[in-house]
Scaffold this motif. Structure first.
Motif, PDB file in Angstrom:
ATOM      1  N   VAL A 281       0.832  -1.205   0.000  1.00  0.00           N
ATOM      2  CA  VAL A 281       0.000   0.000   0.000  1.00  0.00           C
ATOM      3  C   VAL A 281       0.866   1.253   0.000  1.00  0.00           C
ATOM      4  N   ASP A 282       1.986   1.225   0.705  1.00  0.00           N
ATOM      5  CA  ASP A 282       2.818   2.424   0.852  1.00  0.00           C
ATOM      6  C   ASP A 282       3.577   2.781  -0.417  1.00  0.00           C
ATOM      7  N   ALA A 286       2.826  -2.041 -10.171  1.00  0.00           N
ATOM      8  CA  ALA A 286       2.456  -3.344 -10.722  1.00  0.00           C
ATOM      9  C   ALA A 286       3.300  -4.450 -10.090  1.00  0.00           C
ATOM     10  N   ASP A 287       4.580  -4.181  -9.894  1.00  0.00           N
ATOM     11  CA  ASP A 287       5.459  -5.182  -9.287  1.00  0.00           C
ATOM     12  C   ASP A 287       5.055  -5.462  -7.843  1.00  0.00           C
ATOM     13  N   ALA A 288       4.668  -4.406  -7.112  1.00  0.00           N
ATOM     14  CA  ALA A 288       4.265  -4.593  -5.714  1.00  0.00           C
ATOM     15  C   ALA A 288       3.044  -5.486  -5.620  1.00  0.00           C
ATOM     16  N   PHE A 289       2.095  -5.319  -6.538  1.00  0.00           N
ATOM     17  CA  PHE A 289       0.905  -6.173  -6.530  1.00  0.00           C
ATOM     18  C   PHE A 289       1.277  -7.610  -6.872  1.00  0.00           C
ATOM     19  N   ARG A 481      -5.919 -14.506   1.105  1.00  0.00           N
ATOM     20  CA  ARG A 481      -4.968 -13.402   1.261  1.00  0.00           C
ATOM     21  C   ARG A 481      -5.725 -12.136   1.652  1.00  0.00           C
ATOM     22  N   MET A 482      -4.954 -11.115   2.014  1.00  0.00           N
ATOM     23  CA  MET A 482      -5.555  -9.924   2.596  1.00  0.00           C
ATOM     24  C   MET A 482      -6.400  -9.126   1.619  1.00  0.00           C
ATOM     25  N   GLN A 511      -6.065   1.832  -3.091  1.00  0.00           N
ATOM     26  CA  GLN A 511      -4.854   2.630  -2.921  1.00  0.00           C
ATOM     27  C   GLN A 511      -3.634   1.838  -3.391  1.00  0.00           C
ATOM     28  N   ARG A 512      -3.592   0.553  -3.075  1.00  0.00           N
ATOM     29  CA  ARG A 512      -2.491  -0.273  -3.551  1.00  0.00           C
ATOM     30  C   ARG A 512      -2.490  -0.363  -5.076  1.00  0.00           C
ATOM     31  N   ALA A 513      -3.645  -0.212  -5.686  1.00  0.00           N
ATOM     32  CA  ALA A 513      -3.756  -0.284  -7.145  1.00  0.00           C
ATOM     33  C   ALA A 513      -3.375   1.026  -7.825  1.00  0.00           C
ATOM     34  N   GLY A 514      -3.019   2.051  -7.019  1.00  0.00           N
ATOM     35  CA  GLY A 514      -2.540   3.300  -7.597  1.00  0.00           C
ATOM     36  C   GLY A 514      -3.525   4.435  -7.618  1.00  0.00           C
TER      37      GLY A 514
END
Length: 628
Positions: A281-282, A286-289, A481-482, A511-514
């Motif tokens: 989230v922070d 795309a790589d983080a997801f 998963r979360m 938010q994690r999706a940008g």
């Protein structure tokens, strides 16, 4: 002493040095060759762990990393692998879903679990170990009943071993179906009873063992399913119901509110305890997801997994790697994302626009690069799919279907048939310029090349050698998963009228999706928007089918009539030759050439049929409705 039907597999586990600390011990592929006594098995921690390892390995999956074919039945991917007629008929030319689709009715598995629970009662192991093992057996039983329930509706709840002895009344072994609500309530009650003893497994290697939060996640999912079926089945013009036994399907007469309350409470307990956290989230990307779903290193996202290792690897990457990234031959591109999935990922300004292949007047829009048409979209798109020119595994996806020759204000589309080919005059092509004709990755109307214009990234391994024969991939499969937990909480809160909570949870996922913080407002909070959010977040994770079923949307969306909802679409790039856009690219959307028959989900598909043999063996079972 009576022999226990536990194979020498367990002995092999016991002989391994040290404690159980890696997936190798958990999932070693040893062949059965002998039997062990009860005392040898149930009074030895490693032996009991081996029994559980077999049961974990046999958890039922709709599609899996070991067998990817079924993903193409219901999810937003198309089968682009082998083209033998049986597979094409079953995947790309299916007239309607068979009534036994998704059938699962496995009491052999239940018997093994019940046997384990009963044997532990006389074990001499430490009481704390017995309690944890008992919790794991009960978790697997609860998960199995949940899975059978969502497929078949209510099934017999058998919680002890049952064996026939000569002379006994066989009707004692014939158990009628419990109602659908009774099974969901059983699953919830079991999860609540075992969650604390399973806390001992919270730090298990790669979360391959059931833990406290896996139990809560199962309870949350089960209660969300129960609540939504109770609500949306009743809202149908002709609700699904059994004329033979009340309540076995359709959650007939059930109030959805208590189920939503339990779904929300379980999800919030997971979120608030903070042992597992929404990852990335922070620093959204795309790589983080992708890493949140696929990478085991320092992972806080995945709650329960099916793990893999050098002794138990899978071939999903071998089967699904794009051709330009291939490390072997005669493989790749089994499952390819559809245009509908790609377009479900919104622009980061929140607008749900289609890809701009044409302007308002119907004229093609030309792009300098094939990647430009996809710019500015939800980061999860490139964490889930590979798009033209996207980099992965040291290569760029090279997708070009042919050329578009400019002639008097319009385009002549010339499609190629060979990958990595040139547009040569020697082949009598108009306006040949020796430039690229077809990309290394197609798209082509043949096996092992994308037929949709896209390739898969999620669950495809970037590790060197992972798409080669003999090595394979160790990427895990995430059961819970979360991302799902947050979306369960958002949906349950919305259904309960708790708008603030619903927005808090869905906006964290977005938010994690940008999209930034607080991207949705109360006006965005609808069941259709949440369904779309789940489609984007959980693509290729075995949720799409069940979401469509529990919300009773499958029979209206996949209605057997050719449309953008029922056909699988492709987007093909063409290199322009001549005219004002010479050297640029335009795109053609079309039905994927290999996909021939619209998806046709009938009302009878909401609950799979029982096999006639099972009905014959147990006359107290009733068949599910609407098979006509």
């Amino acid at each position: 002493m009576k022999k226990n039907l536990v194979y020498i597999f367990c002995l092999a586990m016991a002989l391994m040095s040290g404690s159980l600390t890696s997936c190798d011990e958990w999932l070693g592929d040893t062949k059965p060759s002998d039997f062990l006594t009860d005392d040898q098995v149930w009074n030895d921690n490693t032996m009991v762990t081996g029994v559980l390892a077999n049961l974990y390995n046999d958890v039922k999956m709709n599609g899996s990393l070991d067998n990817d074919v079924n993903f193409s039945l219901f999810d937003d991917v198309m089968w682009c692998g082998l083209m033998n007629q049986d597979i094409e008929t079953a995947r790309n030319q299916m007239v309607s879903y068979p009534y036994d689709s998704l059938r699962y009715y496995n009491y052999e598995y239940i018997y093994k679990i019940n046997q384990g629970i009963e044997k532990l009662k006389t074990s001499t192991l430490d009481e704390s170990n017995i309690a944890t093992f008992d919790g794991e057996f009960r978790f697997l039983r609860a998960y199995t009943y949940f899975d059978m329930n969502r497929r078949m509706g209510g099934v017999p709840l058998v919680t002890k071993t049952m064996e026939y002895t000569p002379g006994m009344d066989v009707t004692e072994l014939q158990i009628p179906r419990s109602t659908e609500a009774e099974v969901y309530k059983y699953v919830y009650d079991e999860c609540m009873a075992i969650k604390e003893v399973l806390a001992a497994n919270n730090a298990s290697v790669h979360v391959a063992q059931a833990n406290k939060y896996a139990a809560l996640a199962l309870a949350s999912r089960a209660m969300l399913y129960a609540g939504s079926i109770a609500k949306y089945n009743a809202a149908m013009t002709n609700p699904v119901a059994s004329p033979l036994q009340a309540g076995v399907v359709g959650m007939t007469g059930e109030d959805p509110t208590p189920y939503y309350e339990k779904a929300l409470a379980c999800a919030e307990e997971i979120i608030n305890d903070g042992v597992f956290r929404l990852q990335g989230v922070d620093a959204p990307s795309a790589d983080a997801f992708y890493n949140a779903v696929c990478s085991k290193d320092n992972n806080t996202e995945v709650i329960w997994s099916k793990d893999y290792s050098a002794s138990k690897f899978h071939s999903f990457s071998f089967a699904n790697i794009a051709q330009s990234m291939n490390e072997d031959n005669d493989n790749g591109s089994d499952l390819c994302p559809t245009l509908q999935l790609v377009e479900s990922y919104s622009l980061l300004d929140g607008s749900n626009t289609r890809l701009a292949d044409k302007d308002a007047s119907g004229n093609y829009i030309a792009y300098d690069n094939r990647a430009d048409i996809f710019a500015g979209r939800d980061y999860r798109l490139q964490g889930t799919c590979l798009l033209p020119e996207q980099e992965f595994k040291g290569a760029h996806l090279d997708v070009q279907a042919g050329v578009a020759v400019y002639q008097n204000g319009s385009y002549l589309f010339v499609d190629g048939s060979e990958p990595n080919s040139k547009y040569e005059a020697a082949d009598n092509h108009p306006n040949a310029d020796s430039g690229t004709f077809v990309g290394k990755d197609g798209p082509l109307n043949r096996a092992t090349y994308t037929n949709t214009g896209f390739n898969l990234r999620k669950y495809v391994d970037a590790t060197v050698g992972s798409s080669a024969r003999g090595q394979g991939s160790y990427i895990w499969w995430a059961y819970f998963r979360m991302g799902e937990v947050y979306l369960n909480a958002a949906e349950a809160a919305m259904e309960l009228g708790q708008t603030g909570k619903a927005l808090q949870y869905v906006n964290a996922v977005r938010q994690r999706a940008g999209f930034g913080a607080n991207s949705w407002t109360a006006a965005d909070l609808t069941i259709d928007n949440l369904l779309k959010e789940r489609r984007c977040e959980l693509a290729m994770e075995d949720h799409r089918c069940w979401d469509m079923k529990r919300l009773r949307k499958a029979h209206t969306l996949w209605n057997g009539v050719q449309s953008e909802n029922t056909m699988l679409y492709a987007l093909y790039p063409y290199r322009v030759i001549g005219g004002p856009n010479d050297g640029k690219y335009i795109f053609e959307r079309k039905i994927a050439p290999r996909f021939k028959a619209p998806r046709n989900f009938r009302v009878g598909n909401y609950y799979s049929s029982f096999d006639q043999d099972d009905l014959n063996k147990n006359p107290k079972l009733v068949q599910n409705p609407n098979y006509n």
